[in-house]
Each structure stands twice: as C-alpha cells, then as structure tokens.
Design a protein around this motif. Structure first.
Motif, PDB file in Angstrom:
ATOM      1  N   GLU A 184       1.200  -1.287  -0.327  1.00 48.85           N
ATOM      2  CA  GLU A 184      -0.004   0.198   0.197  1.00 48.85           C
ATOM      3  C   GLU A 184       1.134   1.155  -0.296  1.00 48.85           C
ATOM      4  OE1 GLU A 184      -3.318   0.285   2.729  1.00 48.85           O
ATOM      5  OE2 GLU A 184      -3.172  -2.232   2.950  1.00 48.85           O
ATOM      6  N   MET A 185       0.576   2.091  -0.891  1.00 51.64           N
ATOM      7  CA  MET A 185       2.271   2.833  -1.376  1.00 51.64           C
ATOM      8  C   MET A 185       1.384   4.366  -0.077  1.00 51.64           C
ATOM      9  SD  MET A 185       3.604   2.172  -3.327  1.00 51.64           S
ATOM     10  CE  MET A 185       4.587   3.557  -3.905  1.00 51.64           C
ATOM     11  N   ASP A 186       0.300   4.212   0.914  1.00 51.35           N
ATOM     12  CA  ASP A 186       0.215   5.116   1.498  1.00 51.35           C
ATOM     13  C   ASP A 186       0.921   4.891   3.102  1.00 51.35           C
ATOM     14  OD1 ASP A 186      -1.834   3.429   1.758  1.00 51.35           O
ATOM     15  OD2 ASP A 186      -3.602   5.317   2.048  1.00 51.35           O
ATOM     16  N   THR A 187       1.186   4.349   3.418  1.00 50.41           N
ATOM     17  CA  THR A 187       1.529   4.418   4.756  1.00 50.41           C
ATOM     18  C   THR A 187       3.436   4.392   4.415  1.00 50.41           C
ATOM     19  OG1 THR A 187       1.541   2.803   5.865  1.00 50.41           O
ATOM     20  CG2 THR A 187       1.503   1.279   4.248  1.00 50.41           C
ATOM     21  N   ILE A 188       4.523   4.185   5.266  1.00 49.78           N
ATOM     22  CA  ILE A 188       5.107   3.271   5.933  1.00 49.78           C
ATOM     23  C   ILE A 188       5.634   1.904   6.212  1.00 49.78           C
ATOM     24  CG2 ILE A 188       6.551   5.208   5.769  1.00 49.78           C
ATOM     25  CD1 ILE A 188       6.763   5.227   8.625  1.00 49.78           C
ATOM     26  N   TYR A 189       6.676   1.138   6.230  1.00 51.83           N
ATOM     27  CA  TYR A 189       6.133   0.128   6.960  1.00 51.83           C
ATOM     28  C   TYR A 189       7.678   0.001   7.791  1.00 51.83           C
ATOM     29  CZ  TYR A 189       2.581  -1.875   3.412  1.00 51.83           C
ATOM     30  OH  TYR A 189       1.481  -1.890   3.019  1.00 51.83           O
ATOM     31  N   LEU A 190       7.446  -0.675   8.869  1.00 50.98           N
ATOM     32  CA  LEU A 190       9.066  -1.212   9.219  1.00 50.98           C
ATOM     33  C   LEU A 190       9.028  -3.215   9.625  1.00 50.98           C
ATOM     34  CD1 LEU A 190      10.991  -0.303  11.647  1.00 50.98           C
ATOM     35  CD2 LEU A 190       9.939  -0.245  13.270  1.00 50.98           C
ATOM     36  N   ILE A 191      10.439  -3.200   9.270  1.00 51.26           N
ATOM     37  CA  ILE A 191      10.288  -3.947   9.597  1.00 51.26           C
ATOM     38  C   ILE A 191      11.331  -4.752  10.547  1.00 51.26           C
ATOM     39  CG2 ILE A 191      11.272  -7.103   8.688  1.00 51.26           C
ATOM     40  CD1 ILE A 191      10.473  -5.941   6.157  1.00 51.26           C
ATOM     41  N   MET A 192      11.052  -5.440  11.872  1.00 54.20           N
ATOM     42  CA  MET A 192      11.813  -4.971  12.951  1.00 54.20           C
ATOM     43  C   MET A 192      11.373  -6.491  13.684  1.00 54.20           C
ATOM     44  SD  MET A 192      12.266  -1.725  15.837  1.00 54.20           S
ATOM     45  CE  MET A 192      11.147  -2.285  16.742  1.00 54.20           C
ATOM     46  N   GLU A 193      13.089  -6.819  14.132  1.00 54.34           N
ATOM     47  CA  GLU A 193      12.810  -8.232  14.736  1.00 54.34           C
ATOM     48  C   GLU A 193      11.483  -8.835  14.422  1.00 54.34           C
ATOM     49  OE1 GLU A 193      11.876  -6.314  19.037  1.00 54.34           O
ATOM     50  OE2 GLU A 193      13.487  -5.760  18.961  1.00 54.34           O
ATOM     51  N   GLY A 194      11.609  -9.552  13.383  1.00 52.64           N
ATOM     52  CA  GLY A 194      10.839 -10.135  12.435  1.00 52.64           C
ATOM     53  C   GLY A 194       9.982  -9.728  12.231  1.00 52.64           C
ATOM     54  N   LYS A 195       8.742  -8.669  12.657  1.00 46.99           N
ATOM     55  CA  LYS A 195       7.778  -8.296  12.637  1.00 46.99           C
ATOM     56  C   LYS A 195       7.119  -7.078  11.514  1.00 46.99           C
ATOM     57  CE  LYS A 195       6.237  -9.450  17.230  1.00 46.99           C
ATOM     58  NZ  LYS A 195       6.353  -9.040  18.787  1.00 46.99           N
ATOM     59  N   LEU A 196       6.434  -6.999  10.898  1.00 49.76           N
ATOM     60  CA  LEU A 196       5.650  -5.816   9.919  1.00 49.76           C
ATOM     61  C   LEU A 196       5.263  -5.548  11.114  1.00 49.76           C
ATOM     62  CD1 LEU A 196       6.322  -4.708   7.554  1.00 49.76           C
ATOM     63  CD2 LEU A 196       4.166  -6.213   6.977  1.00 49.76           C
ATOM     64  N   TYR A 197       5.775  -3.980  10.893  1.00 51.53           N
ATOM     65  CA  TYR A 197       4.039  -2.691  11.495  1.00 51.53           C
ATOM     66  C   TYR A 197       4.453  -1.783  10.210  1.00 51.53           C
ATOM     67  CZ  TYR A 197       6.520  -4.149  15.775  1.00 51.53           C
ATOM     68  OH  TYR A 197       7.061  -5.184  16.752  1.00 51.53           O
ATOM     69  N   ASP A 198       2.784  -0.902  10.022  1.00 52.68           N
ATOM     70  CA  ASP A 198       2.535  -0.069   9.193  1.00 52.68           C
ATOM     71  C   ASP A 198       1.932   1.219   9.903  1.00 52.68           C
ATOM     72  OD1 ASP A 198      -0.146  -1.269  10.124  1.00 52.68           O
ATOM     73  OD2 ASP A 198      -0.753  -1.473   8.096  1.00 52.68           O
ATOM     74  N   ARG A 199       1.976   2.000   9.225  1.00 50.63           N
ATOM     75  CA  ARG A 199       1.160   3.479   9.455  1.00 50.63           C
ATOM     76  C   ARG A 199       1.694   3.804  11.070  1.00 50.63           C
ATOM     77  NH1 ARG A 199      -2.111   3.796   5.632  1.00 50.63           N
ATOM     78  NH2 ARG A 199      -3.110   1.917   5.027  1.00 50.63           N
ATOM     79  N   SER A 200       0.786   4.609  11.953  1.00 53.96           N
ATOM     80  CA  SER A 200       1.741   4.716  13.727  1.00 53.96           C
ATOM     81  C   SER A 200       2.198   4.438  13.480  1.00 53.96           C
ATOM     82  CB  SER A 200       0.342   5.277  13.992  1.00 53.96           C
ATOM     83  OG  SER A 200      -0.826   4.711  14.361  1.00 53.96           O
ATOM     84  N   SER A 201       1.500   2.694  13.696  1.00 46.51           N
ATOM     85  CA  SER A 201       2.769   1.604  14.584  1.00 46.51           C
ATOM     86  C   SER A 201       4.215   2.021  13.812  1.00 46.51           C
ATOM     87  CB  SER A 201       2.172   0.171  15.040  1.00 46.51           C
ATOM     88  OG  SER A 201       0.851   0.175  14.937  1.00 46.51           O
ATOM     89  N   ALA A 202       4.339   1.614  12.977  1.00 48.36           N
ATOM     90  CA  ALA A 202       5.533   1.945  12.161  1.00 48.36           C
ATOM     91  C   ALA A 202       6.015   3.263  12.279  1.00 48.36           C
ATOM     92  CB  ALA A 202       5.534   1.410  10.958  1.00 48.36           C
ATOM     93  N   ALA A 203       5.867   3.929  12.152  1.00 47.56           N
ATOM     94  CA  ALA A 203       6.081   6.034  12.470  1.00 47.56           C
ATOM     95  C   ALA A 203       6.734   5.525  14.598  1.00 47.56           C
ATOM     96  CB  ALA A 203       5.497   6.446  12.405  1.00 47.56           C
ATOM     97  N   LYS A 229      -4.869  10.294   7.287  1.00 44.13           N
ATOM     98  CA  LYS A 229      -5.179  11.864   6.474  1.00 44.13           C
ATOM     99  C   LYS A 229      -4.519  11.971   5.908  1.00 44.13           C
ATOM    100  CE  LYS A 229     -10.091  11.303   7.191  1.00 44.13           C
ATOM    101  NZ  LYS A 229     -10.615  11.187   6.087  1.00 44.13           N
ATOM    102  N   VAL A 230      -3.022  12.583   7.001  1.00 46.34           N
ATOM    103  CA  VAL A 230      -1.918  12.935   5.702  1.00 46.34           C
ATOM    104  C   VAL A 230      -1.603  12.043   4.978  1.00 46.34           C
ATOM    105  CG1 VAL A 230       0.070  13.318   7.073  1.00 46.34           C
ATOM    106  CG2 VAL A 230      -0.965  13.964   8.376  1.00 46.34           C
ATOM    107  N   GLY A 231      -0.999  10.717   4.841  1.00 47.10           N
ATOM    108  CA  GLY A 231      -1.369   9.353   3.947  1.00 47.10           C
ATOM    109  C   GLY A 231      -1.856  10.069   2.540  1.00 47.10           C
ATOM    110  N   GLN A 232      -3.026  10.735   2.492  1.00 46.06           N
ATOM    111  CA  GLN A 232      -4.188  10.003   1.593  1.00 46.06           C
ATOM    112  C   GLN A 232      -3.684  11.628   1.253  1.00 46.06           C
ATOM    113  OE1 GLN A 232      -7.939   9.625   3.122  1.00 46.06           O
ATOM    114  NE2 GLN A 232      -7.065   8.120   3.667  1.00 46.06           N
ATOM    115  N   ASN A 233      -3.566  12.469   1.974  1.00 47.60           N
ATOM    116  CA  ASN A 233      -3.161  14.151   0.753  1.00 47.60           C
ATOM    117  C   ASN A 233      -1.698  14.464   1.293  1.00 47.60           C
ATOM    118  OD1 ASN A 233      -5.822  15.750   1.081  1.00 47.60           O
ATOM    119  ND2 ASN A 233      -5.825  14.411   2.940  1.00 47.60           N
ATOM    120  N   ARG A 234      -0.465  13.390   1.523  1.00 46.25           N
ATOM    121  CA  ARG A 234       0.637  13.767   0.870  1.00 46.25           C
ATOM    122  C   ARG A 234       1.111  13.876   0.103  1.00 46.25           C
ATOM    123  NH1 ARG A 234      -0.283   8.902  -0.289  1.00 46.25           N
ATOM    124  NH2 ARG A 234       1.429   7.443  -1.772  1.00 46.25           N
ATOM    125  N   TYR A 235       1.204  13.702  -1.765  1.00 42.09           N
ATOM    126  CA  TYR A 235       1.342  14.418  -2.747  1.00 42.09           C
ATOM    127  C   TYR A 235       0.743  15.684  -2.438  1.00 42.09           C
ATOM    128  CZ  TYR A 235       2.291  10.308  -4.355  1.00 42.09           C
ATOM    129  OH  TYR A 235       2.960   8.584  -4.106  1.00 42.09           O
TER     130      TYR A 235
END
Length: 136
Positions: free
Chosen positions: A54-73, A104-110
C-alpha cells in the motif's frame, strides 16, 4: 538480511523522503536500513510477510515483525536519539484512532508536500544504509 530495522517508504513522496532524512540524522547508532516501496527489495520483504504494498503508508520490519502506519512511525521514533523515544507513549491510543490521523496525512501527502517523478537517490555518504541502491 541483517538484524537492522528496515523502513520501507514511498520513494516518490517528498514527505516520505524528508522522513528518511529525519531518521538518518537522528539514528546515531546507524541501526536503520531503508528501501523504497517501488523497489523489488521492498516488494520481496512485504511478500515474505504476506502483505501487498500500500503506497500510502510506511512499513517497519523489526525483530521479524511488520508494522505499518502509525505503529511503524512511533516505533521508528522510539529508536532515535534525543527526546523522540517519548513518542512511543502514543502507542496506548488505539491503533484505529492513530491510523485515522495517519491516513488523513497519507491520503493528502502529495498535495501538501509534493512528489517527484522518480525515486530520489540518497547522498553518497548514506547510500550504504539503502538496500535498494547499488553501492558502486
């Protein structure tokens, strides 16, 4: 792959690129690695976690787990220098509430921050931290 946390981001998004530079500047231990969501490296990492991009999020892979959106940030901020780790306190807010704001930020970031036609090339002094950049 190393044990370093990996941040996956939209490489044509100016806000996302600024976020990467923000993390690089405050990651004094040089823990983080990066890859744009447009890269085959990011696609493979997400596929290994059973996720389609999904292009409107950041992802974080840490300690074998995947986090997205606010959890990643928030988890990224927890690993930075200075006072940024205190932001982790916001994890007590339910994820749907945090992600509503993030979305809301992700949808309007561009519109708010701009975009480029292609992924930005990082400066030579930090290229070693990017998994999707040739080191030559």
């Amino acid at each position: 792959m190393s044990d370093n946390p990996v941040m996956l981001y939209d490489g044509v998004c100016d806000l996302c690129n600024r976020s990467v530079r923000f993390v690089l500047k405050r990651d004094k231990a040089h823990r983080f690695r990066f890859a744009s969501l447009q890269s085959k490296e990011a696609q493979a990492m997400l596929a290994a976690h059973g996720v389609t991009i999904e292009m409107d999020t950041i992802y974080l892979i840490m300690e074998g787990k995947l986090y997205d959106r606010s959890s990643a940030a928030l988890r990224i901020m927890a690993k930075l220098s200075a006072l940024w780790p205190v932001m982790v306190v916001f994890l007590i807010i339910p994820k749907p509430v945090r992600d509503w704001v993030y979305n809301k930020v992700g949808q309007n970031r561009y519109r708010f921050f701009g975009r480029t036609d292609s992924c930005q090339l990082p400066d030579k002094d930090v290229r070693q931290y990017f998994l999707d950049i040739d080191q030559d």
